[in-house]
Design an enzyme around this catalytic site. Structure first.
Site, PDB file in Angstrom:
ATOM      1  N   GLY A 208      37.544  30.160  45.427  1.00 18.13           N
ATOM      2  CA  GLY A 208      37.637  31.088  44.298  1.00 18.13           C
ATOM      3  C   GLY A 208      37.680  32.527  44.744  1.00 18.13           C
ATOM      4  N   ASN A 209      37.445  33.423  43.821  1.00 16.69           N
ATOM      5  CA  ASN A 209      37.429  34.852  44.130  1.00 16.69           C
ATOM      6  C   ASN A 209      36.408  35.552  43.248  1.00 16.69           C
ATOM      7  OD1 ASN A 209      38.893  35.720  41.594  1.00 16.69           O
ATOM      8  ND2 ASN A 209      40.469  34.423  42.510  1.00 16.69           N
ATOM      9  N   ARG A 210      36.295  36.868  43.416  1.00 20.01           N
ATOM     10  CA  ARG A 210      35.233  37.623  42.753  1.00 20.01           C
ATOM     11  C   ARG A 210      35.615  38.178  41.384  1.00 20.01           C
ATOM     12  NH1 ARG A 210      31.264  38.882  46.574  1.00 20.01           N
ATOM     13  NH2 ARG A 210      31.902  38.611  48.757  1.00 20.01           N
ATOM     14  N   SER A 211      36.791  37.859  40.894  1.00 21.48           N
ATOM     15  CA  SER A 211      37.230  38.465  39.636  1.00 21.48           C
ATOM     16  C   SER A 211      36.345  38.044  38.464  1.00 21.48           C
ATOM     17  CB  SER A 211      38.676  38.069  39.345  1.00 21.48           C
ATOM     18  OG  SER A 211      39.092  38.599  38.109  1.00 21.48           O
ATOM     19  N   ALA A 275      43.220  37.026  38.687  1.00 22.83           N
ATOM     20  CA  ALA A 275      43.293  36.877  40.144  1.00 22.83           C
ATOM     21  C   ALA A 275      43.586  35.411  40.433  1.00 22.83           C
ATOM     22  CB  ALA A 275      41.984  37.314  40.789  1.00 22.83           C
TER      23      ALA A 275
END
Length: 400
Positions: A208-211, A275
């Protein structure tokens, strides 16, 4: 400075109690609020409650305090009129210019922005008569917020629920901030993606990512306040659904692509603020991957995810469609952004620098909006809704 003057109209629906919370948020944020209920609304919440919360006397009739000409003066002096809840009956009266009580008189005399927040059973909302009345009000410049989907009166569930007061407050705040009586996105259908996709590795883990989705949600809120019909494709966000937006919740990049392509079929603009993971695990492991003493874990093979922005830019499901992308960069921000704009083929690209403590999860943002025609628009550090308004300011002329 004088406080902004808001008229809160309340019509006779069970959701009238929620208007008390909207009134509290408006007064506590520095607005001078005059409540104008209908007679039916007082069957749900009494006049003493409205008077105590607003600090103003409450009346439903044009015959009270006639010497002050309230049926004219209240609307004339308002900076915003918001009707929450707006029943089917109230919408019909407003659309046809009827003026049988103080609230409908106020709607006729107001020269400021007007916001309606409908709330009723699904069948009433979907009735052709109601839909025609809503279309008439929007055509005249009113902002009619789409009702939410959820629990209604009794055991019924469906579209027709009044959006949460906190989200309605955000719509009111944005409409007041712009101070424009004619919404410039009126009649436009906008598709916005927000949040960050998650690509499952096993039942427990994912890439995943930090968005956080905050920029996408700001785009949705500002678009609703400017009169648009908004479809928000939300990937793994934790925020409340923005008032007036049709929200589709997704998890992975493949799911996001499917939802965006479906919604974009009749959209005037698509804004890809989510994102989206570039890669996903080539294989999904059905059981949790266990660590074993003395054994190094196997390498995780990755495959590319679909490039949704490039695909939507190339295909343009609707003629004249405006496509906006976002580029989160960590170095050579503008150079990488210009290359991405060329490669993706979109009309506008919002480029910003990101990092562990930059942009993701923050209430503020700083960016440069690159246009395919070579014009750059810097947006200084500030609230994400300010950047959202700049994006819409750049999108509107491109509709022509």
């Amino acid at each position: 400075m004088d406080k902004p003057k808001v008229v809160l109209g309340v019509s006779g629906g069970i959701a009238a109690y929620k208007a008390c919370e909207l009134l509290r948020r408006l007064t506590e944020s520095g607005h001078d609020v005059r409540v104008v209920p209908t007679a039916a609304a007082l069957e749900f919440v009494g006049a003493p409650t409205w008077s105590a919360l607003s600090g103003h006397p409450v009346s439903t009739e044009v015959w009270s305090d006639v010497h002050e000409v309230p049926h004219v003066r209240i609307g004339q002096g308002a900076d915003l009129v918001v009707v929450a809840p707006a029943t089917a009956d109230l919408l019909a009266k407003a659309a046809h210019g009827l003026a049988g009580d103080l609230l409908t008189n106020t709607l006729l005399t107001a020269r400021c922005p007007i916001v309606f927040a409908p709330a009723m059973h699904t069948e009433m909302w979907e009735n052709p008569a109601t839909q025609e009345n809503v279309a008439t009000l929007r055509r005249r410049g009113a902002v009619v917020v789409e009702p939410a989907v959820g629990r209604l009166t009794g055991v019924d569930t469906g579209k027709g629920r009044l959006p949460e007061p906190g989200e309605l407050f955000e719509v009111c705040r944005r409409v007041l901030a712009r101070g424009v009586a004619e919404p410039d996105l009126l009649g436009r259908h906008l598709v916005i993606s927000a949040g960050g996709t998650r690509e499952p590795l096993d039942p427990v883990r994912f890439l995943g990512n930090r968005s956080s989705g905050k920029q996408g949600y700001a785009l949705a809120r500002t678009a609703v306040a400017r009169g648009a019909r908004v479809t928000l494709i939300a990937a793994n966000t934790t925020m409340s659904d923005p008032a007036g937006a049709d929200v589709v919740h997704v998890g992975t990049a493949v799911q996001l692509r499917e939802a965006v392509l479906k919604a974009a079929a009749d959209a005037d603009a698509v804004v890809m603020a989510a994102a989206v993971a570039d890669f996903r695990p080539a294989e999904y492991v059905t059981g949790k991957i266990k660590k074993k003493d003395g054994v190094e874990p196997a390498a995780v093979a990755l495959v590319r995810n679909p490039d949704i922005l490039a695909e939507i830019s190339a295909e343009r499901p609707r003629a004249g469609q405006v496509i906006v992308g976002f580029a989160a960069e960590t170095d050579d921000v503008l150079a990488n952004g210009r290359e991405k704009l060329r490669r993706k083929g979109c009309d506008l690209l919002v480029v910003n620098e990101v990092g562990e403590r930059k942009t993701f999860g923050s209430e503020e943002n700083e960016a440069v909006v690159l246009a395919a025609d070579g014009v750059d628009t810097p947006v200084p550090y500030g609230p994400k809704e300010a950047l959202a308004d700049v994006v819409w300011d750049l999108v509107v002329p491109r509709f022509e």
